[in-house]
Design a protein around this motif. Structure first.
Motif, PDB file in Angstrom:
ATOM      1  N   UNK A 297       7.366   2.405  -1.018  1.00 25.94           N
ATOM      2  CA  UNK A 297       7.721   1.281  -0.149  1.00 25.94           C
ATOM      3  C   UNK A 297       7.066   1.448   1.214  1.00 25.94           C
ATOM      4  N   UNK A 298       7.050   2.690   1.726  1.00 30.71           N
ATOM      5  CA  UNK A 298       6.332   2.968   2.972  1.00 30.71           C
ATOM      6  C   UNK A 298       4.870   2.594   2.830  1.00 30.71           C
ATOM      7  N   UNK A 299       4.267   2.974   1.700  1.00 32.24           N
ATOM      8  CA  UNK A 299       2.848   2.682   1.472  1.00 32.24           C
ATOM      9  C   UNK A 299       2.601   1.170   1.442  1.00 32.24           C
ATOM     10  N   UNK A 300       3.480   0.426   0.770  1.00 34.24           N
ATOM     11  CA  UNK A 300       3.305  -1.029   0.671  1.00 34.24           C
ATOM     12  C   UNK A 300       3.437  -1.693   2.034  1.00 34.24           C
ATOM     13  N   UNK A 303       0.271  -0.701   4.125  1.00 34.53           N
ATOM     14  CA  UNK A 303      -0.941  -1.385   3.674  1.00 34.53           C
ATOM     15  C   UNK A 303      -0.794  -2.905   3.694  1.00 34.53           C
ATOM     16  N   UNK A 304       0.365  -3.370   4.174  1.00 35.74           N
ATOM     17  CA  UNK A 304       0.653  -4.803   4.305  1.00 35.74           C
ATOM     18  C   UNK A 304       0.552  -5.540   2.969  1.00 35.74           C
ATOM     19  N   UNK A 305       0.965  -4.869   1.910  1.00 34.50           N
ATOM     20  CA  UNK A 305       1.057  -5.531   0.611  1.00 34.50           C
ATOM     21  C   UNK A 305       2.188  -6.553   0.647  1.00 34.50           C
ATOM     22  N   UNK A 306       3.296  -6.163   1.299  1.00 31.93           N
ATOM     23  CA  UNK A 306       4.437  -7.054   1.494  1.00 31.93           C
ATOM     24  C   UNK A 306       5.009  -6.814   2.888  1.00 31.93           C
ATOM     25  N   UNK A 369      -0.893  -1.963  -4.618  1.00 37.23           N
ATOM     26  CA  UNK A 369      -1.491  -0.757  -4.039  1.00 37.23           C
ATOM     27  C   UNK A 369      -2.611  -0.200  -4.918  1.00 37.23           C
ATOM     28  N   UNK A 370      -2.414  -0.224  -6.227  1.00 35.42           N
ATOM     29  CA  UNK A 370      -3.399   0.381  -7.115  1.00 35.42           C
ATOM     30  C   UNK A 370      -3.208   1.887  -7.193  1.00 35.42           C
ATOM     31  N   UNK A 464       2.054  12.510   9.949  1.00 40.07           N
ATOM     32  CA  UNK A 464       1.492  11.605   8.963  1.00 40.07           C
ATOM     33  C   UNK A 464       0.976  10.332   9.635  1.00 40.07           C
ATOM     34  N   UNK A 465      -0.083   9.787   9.065  1.00 37.33           N
ATOM     35  CA  UNK A 465      -0.687   8.562   9.616  1.00 37.33           C
ATOM     36  C   UNK A 465       0.095   7.343   9.134  1.00 37.33           C
ATOM     37  N   UNK A 466       1.352   7.296   9.550  1.00 40.15           N
ATOM     38  CA  UNK A 466       2.253   6.220   9.130  1.00 40.15           C
ATOM     39  C   UNK A 466       3.005   5.719  10.361  1.00 40.15           C
ATOM     40  N   UNK A 467       3.138   4.432  10.483  1.00 35.61           N
ATOM     41  CA  UNK A 467       3.843   3.849  11.620  1.00 35.61           C
ATOM     42  C   UNK A 467       5.333   4.123  11.517  1.00 35.61           C
TER      43      UNK A 467
END
Length: 564
Positions: A297-300, A303-306, A369-370, A464-467
Motif C-alpha cells: 500500500x505504501x508502494x502504491x 508511485x501514485x497508482x491510487x 505496480x508490476x 527509506x526513500x518514502x514520503x
C-alpha cells in the motif's frame, strides 16, 4: 759518729721516691690478701693467673661439641639417609589449571537470565537458566573436559547456540595455571600461580525477562487451546532496534543439559521435536500472507497508482482470460465480497481484490505496480535479506520474481504470479524478524533498523526513500484494522494498537498459519510486534495470543503500552 736521724731521713726519701714512681700500678705479692688491698684507694690492680686445669676443661667441652655434631651428621647421612631421601622424592610438584568463572547474562533491568551456582575452584560452577521460554534463545554451555589423568584438555566453558554462543568471547574468560608442592601425604606445602585466571565479563542484553515470559506463555497457551503445532513472536523498539522479546515455541529446558548432578534423561534430545532447537522468530521461513499488504500500500501511494480515498470495488473475485486461449479463464478470489473500498478500508478488511488492482493492474487501473516495483519496495523494506541480528542461522527469504521462476521452473512469469505475490502468497517467504523490522519502519516514519540484542545501543539506520505522508496513511489503515477490521477483537480503551492480520495456507492438508504484525501505541509508536501461530485448522490464533499477551503486559507493565 753516725747520726741515726740522718739515716732515717734518707730512708724516708727513698721510700717517697718509690711510691711516686708506682702511683698508678703496683705489683704486689700474691701472698697479700685481697681484702687488705684496695684498688679504689689507688693501691694498684689485682690480677690473677688462669689455672692450667681450667684451660683443659674448656678444650674438652669444645671437642665434645664437635664430636656430637659430627656424630649427628653421620647418623643423618648414613643411618637415616635412605629414609629422608624417600621423603624428599615423595614431595611432588603438580601443575594444575585454574578455571575461570563464566560471566552472567542479565536482562535490560539487571535480572539474571544465565547465572552460576556453586563454588569455584578447579572446577566451574553450574550454569542455570529461567527455563522454558528462554532456552532456544539463550542456548546452553559445554563444561571444561578432563582426560583420564585428570588433566583439562578443554579449560573454558563454551557456549552452544543462542546468546551463550554469540557472546562467548566475553563470557568465557581465560584459564590460569598454578603449581602445587605436596608432601608424601598429599598435603599442600606451597603454591605458586604461574598465571592468574581471568573471569568472564557480564553481558547485559536488551531483553525484558518479564515480557519474554509473557509472550511465550501467551503463544504456548494459544497453541494448546487452538491446536497450533508451534509459534513465534517478537517485540522491538522502533527507535533503537532493541529487541525486548524474542520467542520460539515449543521450547526445551536448557537446565537439563547443564545439570551435572543428574543425568540427561535417556533419549531426551532425540525425543524433542526436530524443530525445538530452531529459533523460529529468526530462522523460520513463512509465507507472509496479507501482512505484506501495508508495505505494498505504501508502494502504491508512493508511485501514485491510487490515492488513499480512491474507490475500488470488491465483488469477491476477479477473472483473467488466458491471452493464448480465450476459452481458459483464471479466477482470483477475495476472501469475501467487500464492496467499495478505500485504501484504508482495504487494509482494515484485508481485501485481496483491492491489491490485485494496485499490484498487477485490473479494470480502470491498467498496469498497477508490476512485479519489478513490487520487488523493489519489498527489498527496500528488508525482505529477501537477513536482518544481521548475528545470532542463529538467518535465511534470506524470497521475494518471487521472473528470473527466479525461470531458473527454478524454466517457466515465464504470468499476471497470476503477480497477483499472488502482492497478497503474500505463491513462493513469497519471510522470517518473522524481517516482518518486525519492516513494521518498525512504517511505525517510525521510514527508518529501516537492524534489530539487535545489545542493551542501550542505537541500531544502524537507513532512511527509506518514502514520503512520511504515505507511511502515515498506511498507519491510519492499520489502526482501522483494530477499530473495525479483521483484528477488532483487540480493540480496547486500555491501549491503542495498530495492526495487520495475515493467513497463509500450508501445503495441501488444509492447515493454516495465522500471523499478526503491528505497533503501539498508535499515536506515538514505540514498539513493533509480530506473532506467528503455525499449522492449525483455525485462523485466529495470532489474534488470540496477542490479546493474552497485551492484557498481561497492561496488568504488570503498563508503561510499555503507553510508550513511556
Amino acid at each position: 759518729m753516725n747520726n741515726p736521724f740522718h739515716s732515717n731521713k734518707k730512708l724516708f726519701k727513698r721510700r717517697k721516691k718509690t711510691q711516686h714512681a708506682h702511683l698508678h700500678k703496683t705489683y704486689v705479692d700474691k701472698a697479700i690478701s685481697h681484702e687488705e688491698f684496695s684498688v679504689r684507694d689507688g693501691e694498684g690492680h689485682l690480677r690473677r693467673s688462669i689455672a692450667t686445669h681450667q684451660l683443659y676443661w674448656l678444650g674438652a667441652v669444645f671437642m665434645l661439641f664437635v664430636l656430637v655434631m659430627l656424630f649427628r651428621t653421620a647418623h643423618l647421612q648414613i643411618a637415616e639417609g635412605d629414609h629422608y631421601t624417600r621423603i624428599s622424592e615423595n614431595n611432588s610438584f603438580d601443575r594444575m589449571a585454574v578455571l575461570p568463572i563464566r560471566g552472567n547474562i542479565y536482562d535490560r533491568h539487571g535480572a539474571p537470565i544465565a547465572w552460576n551456582v556453586g563454588e569455584a575452584g578447579n572446577t566451574v560452577p553450574e550454569r542455570r537458566y529461567p527455563g522454558e521460554g528462554f532456552s532456544s534463545l539463550l542456548g546452553f554451555i559445554r563444561y571444561p573436559k578432563q582426560d583420564t589423568g585428570g588433566e583439562y584438555y578443554r579449560r573454558e566453558t563454551e557456549g552452544a547456540g543462542g546468546l551463550e554462543q554469540k557472546y562467548n568471547f566475553l563470557l568465557a574468560g581465560g584459564s590460569g595455571s598454578i603449581v602445587l608442592e605436596k608432601d608424601a601425604g598429599g598435603s599442600v606445602i606451597s603454591e605458586l600461580y604461574i598465571e592468574e585466571p581471568t573471569d568472564g565479563d557480564t553481558v547485559e542484553v536488551s531483553l525484558d525477562a518479564d515480557i519474554q515470559k509473557m509472550l511465550y506463555t501467551a503463544i504456548k497457551q494459544t497453541a494448546e487451546e487452538r491446536e497450533f503445532q508451534s509459534g513465534s513472536g517478537s517485540m522491538l523498539d522502533v527507535q533503537t532496534g532493541e529487541i525486548i522479546a524474542l520467542v520460539s515455541y515449543p521450547d526445551f529446558d536448557n537446565n537439563i543439559l547443564v545439570n551435572r548432578k543428574e543425568k540427561i534423561p535417556k533419549n531426551y534430545l532425540q525425543e524433542q521435536d526436530e524443530g525445538v532447537f530452531v529459533h523460529r522468530a529468526v530462522s523460520g521461513l513463512y509465507s507472509p500472507g496479507s501482512t505484506v499488504k501495508p508495505f505494498f500500500a505504501v508502494a502504491a501511494l508512493q508511485e501514485e497508482i491510487v490515492a488513499p480515498t480512491d474507490i475500488i470495488t470488491s465483488k469477491g473475485s476477479i477473472t483473467v482470460q488466458n491471452p493464448y486461449d480465450p476459452d481458459i479463464v483464471y479466477t482470483y478470489k477475495d476472501w469475501k465480497p467487500h464492496g467499495d473500498l478505500t485504501m484504508y478500508d482495504a487494509i482494515a478488511q484485508s481485501s485481496n481484490v483491492y491489491f490485485y488492482y494496485v499490484g498487477g493492474g485490473y479494470g480502470h487501473i491498467d498496469k498497477g505496480l508490476g512485479i519489478d516495483r513490487l520487488n523493489f519496495y519489498a527489498e527496500m523494506f528488508g525482505f529477501g535479506r537477513p536482518t544481521a541480528i548475528g545470532v542463529f542461522h538467518e535465511p534470506e527469504g524470497l521475494v518471487p520474481n521472473p528470473k527466479w521462476k525461470k531458473e527454478r521452473y524454466g517457466e515465464g512469469w504470468t499476471i497470476g504470479d503477480t497477483y499472488n505475490t502482492v497478497i503474500g502468497q505463491y513462493a513469497f517467504q519471510v522470517t518473522p524478524l524481517q516482518l518486525a523490522r519492516a513494521t518498525a519502519a512504517i511505525a517510525n516514519g521510514g527508518m529501516l533498523l537492524e534489530p539487535h540484542l545489545e542493551n542501550n545501543k542505537q541500531s544502524k539506520k537507513v532512511r527509506l526513500a518514502i514520503a512520511e505522508e504515505s507511511l502515515a496513511m498506511v498507519r491510519v489503515g492499520m489502526r482501522k484494522t483494530i477499530v473495525e477490521g479483521t483484528a477488532r477483537t483487540l480493540h480496547t480503551d486500555a491501549y491503542n494498537l495498530a495492526a495487520k492480520t495475515g493467513t497463509a495456507q500450508v501445503g495441501t492438508d488444509g492447515l493454516l498459519n495465522s500471523l499478526l504484525i503491528g505497533f503501539f501505541p498508535y499515536e506515538k509508536p514505540a514498539y513493533a510486534f509480530v506473532i506467528v501461530m503455525e499449522r492449525s485448522e483455525q485462523e485466529s490464533g495470532a489474534i488470540v495470543a496477542a490479546r493474552k499477551f497485551f492484557n498481561a503486559v497492561m496488568t504488570k507493565h503498563p508503561h510499555y503500552m503507553t510508550g513511556k
